[in-house]
Scaffold this active site. Structure first.
Site, PDB file in Angstrom:
ATOM      1  N   SER A 262       3.729  -1.426  -7.258  1.00 18.80           N
ATOM      2  CA  SER A 262       2.235  -1.259  -6.771  1.00 18.80           C
ATOM      3  C   SER A 262       1.944  -2.721  -6.265  1.00 18.80           C
ATOM      4  O   SER A 262       0.820  -2.668  -5.879  1.00 18.80           O
ATOM      5  CB  SER A 262       1.538  -0.996  -7.991  1.00 18.80           C
ATOM      6  OG  SER A 262       2.075   0.267  -8.728  1.00 18.80           O
TER       7      SER A 262
ATOM      8  N   HIS B 105       5.672   4.300  -2.324  1.00 19.38           N
ATOM      9  CA  HIS B 105       4.916   3.950  -3.200  1.00 19.38           C
ATOM     10  C   HIS B 105       4.045   5.653  -3.685  1.00 19.38           C
ATOM     11  O   HIS B 105       3.262   6.129  -2.808  1.00 19.38           O
ATOM     12  CB  HIS B 105       3.437   2.981  -2.954  1.00 19.38           C
ATOM     13  CG  HIS B 105       2.806   2.893  -4.020  1.00 19.38           C
ATOM     14  ND1 HIS B 105       1.112   3.042  -4.093  1.00 19.38           N
ATOM     15  CD2 HIS B 105       3.018   2.477  -5.494  1.00 19.38           C
ATOM     16  CE1 HIS B 105       0.845   2.761  -5.185  1.00 19.38           C
ATOM     17  NE2 HIS B 105       1.882   2.237  -5.952  1.00 19.38           N
TER      18      HIS B 105
ATOM     19  N   GLU C  29       2.612   6.458   0.150  1.00 19.13           N
ATOM     20  CA  GLU C  29       2.564   5.356   0.843  1.00 19.13           C
ATOM     21  C   GLU C  29       3.824   4.639   1.338  1.00 19.13           C
ATOM     22  O   GLU C  29       4.625   4.434   0.435  1.00 19.13           O
ATOM     23  CB  GLU C  29       1.492   4.183   0.239  1.00 19.13           C
ATOM     24  CG  GLU C  29       0.003   4.600   0.163  1.00 19.13           C
ATOM     25  CD  GLU C  29      -0.683   3.599  -0.486  1.00 19.13           C
ATOM     26  OE1 GLU C  29      -1.596   3.223  -0.217  1.00 19.13           O
ATOM     27  OE2 GLU C  29      -0.164   3.125  -1.804  1.00 19.13           O
TER      28      GLU C  29
ATOM     29  N   ASN D 100      -4.426   1.148  -3.519  1.00 15.39           N
ATOM     30  CA  ASN D 100      -4.932   0.341  -4.611  1.00 15.39           C
ATOM     31  C   ASN D 100      -5.959  -0.632  -4.353  1.00 15.39           C
ATOM     32  O   ASN D 100      -6.662  -1.094  -5.046  1.00 15.39           O
ATOM     33  CB  ASN D 100      -3.956  -0.146  -5.383  1.00 15.39           C
ATOM     34  CG  ASN D 100      -3.106   0.737  -6.421  1.00 15.39           C
ATOM     35  OD1 ASN D 100      -3.913   1.867  -6.847  1.00 15.39           O
ATOM     36  ND2 ASN D 100      -1.768   0.718  -6.533  1.00 15.39           N
TER      37      ASN D 100
END
Ligand SMILES: NC(=O)c1ccc[n+]([C@@H]2O[C@H](COP(=O)([O-])OP(=O)(O)OC[C@H]3O[C@@H](n4cnc5c(N)ncnc54)[C@H](O)[C@@H]3O)[C@@H](O)[C@H]2O)c1
Length: 282
Positions: free
Chosen positions: A116, A137, A149, A188
Site C-alpha cells: 500500500s 493492489h 489497482e 489511498n
C-alpha cells in the site's frame, strides 16, 4: 498457471483464495508453520462460508482447496509463472524478498507487490528484471471487493503490464484501474487523509466514534464509517500509508495523529488484533 503468494495474512489469504477459485494453482509461502496453518484455516473457513451463503457450490470449494499448497520455503516457488508479495508493510523486508524472488522465479515470471505504500520502483531495483515488476493492489476483503489497482513503475514494460492486467482482470475477474507509482496510488491517496481527519476529530473530542461513523454511513451512504474502516484496514497499515503519503507530498493532511501512533504502539491494530477503535473480540 501457477502463482506464488508470499504472506498469507489478511490480504495474502484473500488473494490466494480468489486465485484458487479462478482455477490458478497457488503456493502460499508463510514465515513459519503456525502461520502457514493459520492461512490454510482462514482460506478453508472463507470457502466454507462461500458455500453456506450460496456463492460457491461444494464442487467449486473442493476444486479450490485442491489448487492450494502451503509452505515456509520460498524456494518452492521455483517454476512459478508469477509471484504476488503480501507480507508485512515493511520496506526492508519487502526489498529483501524481491531480491530472493528474482533469484528463484524464472526470468519470464512477473513479480507483483500488494504493497500500500512502498514505491514499486524500490522493489524493482532489487531485481534483475525491473521491467517485469509491478504493483497489483487488491482491496480487503479480497474475495468481495472487485477492484485491483495496477501500478506501473517507470521501468515496467507494456508487456508485463498487459500480462498482469489479463491475470487480474480476465483470470481473476477483477476490475483494474491504472495508477502511477506514487504514494497512496489512486484510492489511498484519497481515502487515507479522510480517515486521518476522522481520527483527529475523535481524538479532539469533537464527536464520538459512533457519531462520526454513523454520520458518514447515514449522511453519505458509505457502507461503513471511517473509524470502522480504519479497524478493517488495520491501524498499522493505515499508519504506514500515512507516513508514505507525507514523505512523498509533505501535505499536513497526511500527518498521523498522535492517537494513531499510540494505538499502533499498543498493538491495537483493529480487527486483526481484536481491538482498535472498536472491540472485535465478541
Ligand atoms: N489490510 C489491508 O486492507 C490492505 C489492503 C491492500 C494492501 N495491503 C497490503 O498488503 C500487505 C499485507 O497486509 P496484510 O493486511 O495482509 O498484513 P498481515 O499482517 O495480515 O499479513 C502479513 C503476513 O505476512 C507474513 N510474513 C511476514 N514476513 C514474511 C516473509 N518474509 N515471508 C513469508 N511471509 C511473511 C506474516 O506472517 C503475516 O501472516 C501489506 O503490504 C499491506 O500494505 C493491505
Amino acid at each position: 498457471m501457477r502463482v506464488g503468494i508470499v504472506g498469507g495474512g489478511l490480504m495474502g489469504s484473500g488473494i490466494a483464495e480468489v486465485c484458487a477459485r479462478s482455477g490458478v494453482d497457488v503456493t502460499v509461502v508463510e514465515a513459519d508453520d503456525a502461520r502457514a496453518e493459520h492461512a490454510q484455516a482462514a482460506i478453508a473457513h472463507s470457502l466454507a462460508r462461500g458455500v453456506k451463503s450460496g456463492k460457491l457450490d461444494e464442487a467449486a470449494r473442493e476444486h479450490a482447496l485442491e489448487r492450494l499448497a502451503f509452505t515456509t520455503r520460498l524456494d518452492d516457488l521455483a517454476g512459478a509463472d508469477a509471484a504476488i508479495e503480501a507480507i508485512v508493510e515493511h520496506e526492508g523486508a519487502k526489498r529483501a524478498l524481491f531480491h530472493d524472488l528474482d533469484r528463484i522465479l524464472p526470468d519470464a515470471a512477473f513479480l507483483a507487490s500488494n504493497t500500500s505504500s512502498v514505491p514499486i520502483m524500490k522493489l524493482a531495483a532489487e531485481t534483475s528484471r525491473p521491467q517485469r515488476v509491478l504493483g497489483l493492489h487488491f482491496f480487503n476483503p479480497v474475495p468481495v471487493l472487485p477492484l485491483v489497482e495496477v501500478v506501473r513503475s517507470i521501468m515496467t514494460s507494456e508487456e508485463a503490464l498487459a500480462e498482469a492486467k489479463a491475470f487480474a482482470g480476465e483470470r481473476l475477474g477483477k476490475t483494474c484501474i491504472d495508477s502511477q507509482d506514487r504514494a497512496g496510488f489512486v484510492v489511498n491517496a484519497l481515502l487515507v487523509p479522510y480517515i486521518l481527519s476522522a481520527v483527529r476529530m475523535f481524538e479532539s473530542g469533537f464527536a464520538s466514534k459512533e457519531d462520526i461513523d454513523q454520520g458518514m454511513v447515514l449522511g453519505c451512504a458509505h457502507p461503513m464509517g471511517p473509524l470502522a474502516l480504519a479497524d478493517l484496514v488495520g491501524l498499522d497499515t493505515l499508519l504506514a500509508v500515512s507516513e508514505s503519503l507525507y514523505e512523498e507530498f509533505r501535505d499536513p493532511s497526511s500527518v498521523a495523529p498522535a492517537l494513531l501512533n499510540r494505538m499502533v504502539e499498543a498493538g491495537l491494530l483493529g480487527r486483526k488484533s481484536g481491538r482498535g477503535f472498536y472491540d472485535h473480540t465478541g
